[in-house]
Design an enzyme around this catalytic site. Structure first.
Site, PDB file in Angstrom:
ATOM      1  N   HIS A  72       0.832  -1.204   0.000  1.00  0.00           N
ATOM      2  CA  HIS A  72       0.000   0.000   0.000  1.00  0.00           C
ATOM      3  C   HIS A  72       0.869   1.258   0.000  1.00  0.00           C
ATOM      4  O   HIS A  72       0.549   2.246  -0.672  1.00  0.00           O
ATOM      5  CB  HIS A  72      -0.913  -0.002   1.219  1.00  0.00           C
ATOM      6  CG  HIS A  72      -1.972  -1.066   1.190  1.00  0.00           C
ATOM      7  ND1 HIS A  72      -1.684  -2.413   1.258  1.00  0.00           N
ATOM      8  CD2 HIS A  72      -3.326  -0.977   1.109  1.00  0.00           C
ATOM      9  CE1 HIS A  72      -2.803  -3.108   1.218  1.00  0.00           C
ATOM     10  NE2 HIS A  72      -3.814  -2.271   1.117  1.00  0.00           N
ATOM     11  N   HIS A  98       2.162  -3.926   9.208  1.00  0.00           N
ATOM     12  CA  HIS A  98       3.528  -3.744   8.731  1.00  0.00           C
ATOM     13  C   HIS A  98       4.375  -3.086   9.809  1.00  0.00           C
ATOM     14  O   HIS A  98       3.859  -2.426  10.717  1.00  0.00           O
ATOM     15  CB  HIS A  98       3.556  -2.873   7.470  1.00  0.00           C
ATOM     16  CG  HIS A  98       2.904  -3.493   6.275  1.00  0.00           C
ATOM     17  ND1 HIS A  98       3.521  -4.439   5.495  1.00  0.00           N
ATOM     18  CD2 HIS A  98       1.671  -3.305   5.737  1.00  0.00           C
ATOM     19  CE1 HIS A  98       2.707  -4.803   4.512  1.00  0.00           C
ATOM     20  NE2 HIS A  98       1.580  -4.128   4.638  1.00  0.00           N
TER      21      HIS A  98
END
Length: 280
Positions: free
Chosen positions: A194, A236
């Site tokens: 992303h 993440h």
């Protein structure tokens, strides 16, 4: 007596100095002689029989065949210490920033909104929206920009999927990827897909669209918020997001180098239209 012998053998096996890396500490220095009292003790009656040769050889083999994770690295390199320290800091900071990682997190009520910000950087909406705009576009300049944007999005998905498959790093929290993540092969944590996509798209729009200053600032803030949202939900690490931003920038530079001209885009669009008519 047998019970005391077994306890003595167990103490010898559990002793740290019996490990392979400390065996040299147990051996007496060369040239030394045993004290005289040892001879008298040996000549006297012994209360405990000496261990057999088979038991001693077996214990030495066990101490020399210790697993690698049980051995101590007595002289680690400076690079190894620095890398492990930075890795520990990255994991610690990522866990602290994961305020929306679960239902029991401190910002659990904002988890839906943070996930929605992350979805704006997902590959499926961007590829679908680009194809839809390309079909409805009637200008050559618009089709040229949209075709190159589609190329950049496909390049981003393949690059991120390949690096993630190679590194196979897990996120700071145990989370299973969603359905959209499996479709775009965004399964592992490094790098953040992303974040790379948001950085690439924002740089692409800043370079090829005429935008007012407030919109340009909002575009940069959007890319930053997309990367931060992935850390907040625990998907993440911080270094995953930073690496994603760097990869996204280099992807934009690569697309600029192989930029497709208007004639090439028209040829590809005509070939796709001809293939669609024949298949239908």
């Amino acid at each position: 007596m047998p019970a005391s012998q077994s306890r003595a053998r167990a103490r010898d096996r559990n002793n740290v100095l019996n490990r392979a890396e400390f065996l040299s500490l147990n051996q007496p220095p060369k040239g030394t002689q045993e004290p005289r009292s040892s001879g008298r003790k040996a000549s006297g009656p012994s209360t405990q029989p000496p261990p057999s040769a088979g038991d001693g050889a077996r214990e030495r083999r066990q101490s020399q065949q210790l697993p690698e994770e049980d051995c101590m690295q007595l002289n680690p390199s400076f690079k190894g210490i620095a890398f492990n320290s930075l890795l520990a800091i990255d994991i610690c900071m990522s866990k602290r920033l994961g305020v929306c990682a679960g239902r029991a997190a401190s910002w659990a009520s904002a988890r839906s909104m943070v996930k929605l910000i992350g979805i704006t950087g997902h590959g499926i909406p961007w590829i679908g929206g680009t194809i839809l705009c390309l079909v409805r576009s009637s200008t050559l300049a618009g089709q040229e920009v949209l075709m190159n944007l589609l190329l950049a999005l496909l390049l981003d998905i393949m690059t991120v999927a390949g690096v993630q498959k190679l590194i196979k790093r897990r996120g700071p929290y145990e989370m299973s990827p969603g359905l959209l993540d499996y479709l775009t092969m965004d399964i592992y944590a490094f790098p953040a897909g992303h974040a790379s996509r948001a950085a690439m798209v924002s740089k692409f729009f800043l370079s090829h669209l005429v935008l007012a200053v407030p919109l340009r600032v909002l575009l940069v803030l959007w890319a930053f918020c997309v990367g931060l949202s992935r850390v907040m939900i625990g998907r993440h690490h911080i270094t995953d997001v930073i690496s994603g931003f760097i990869i996204g920038y280099f992807q934009f530079r690569l697309v600029e180098l192989v930029w497709m001209s208007s004639n090439t885009c028209q040829m590809l669009i005509s070939a796709w239209s001809h293939f669609s008519r024949n298949s239908s």
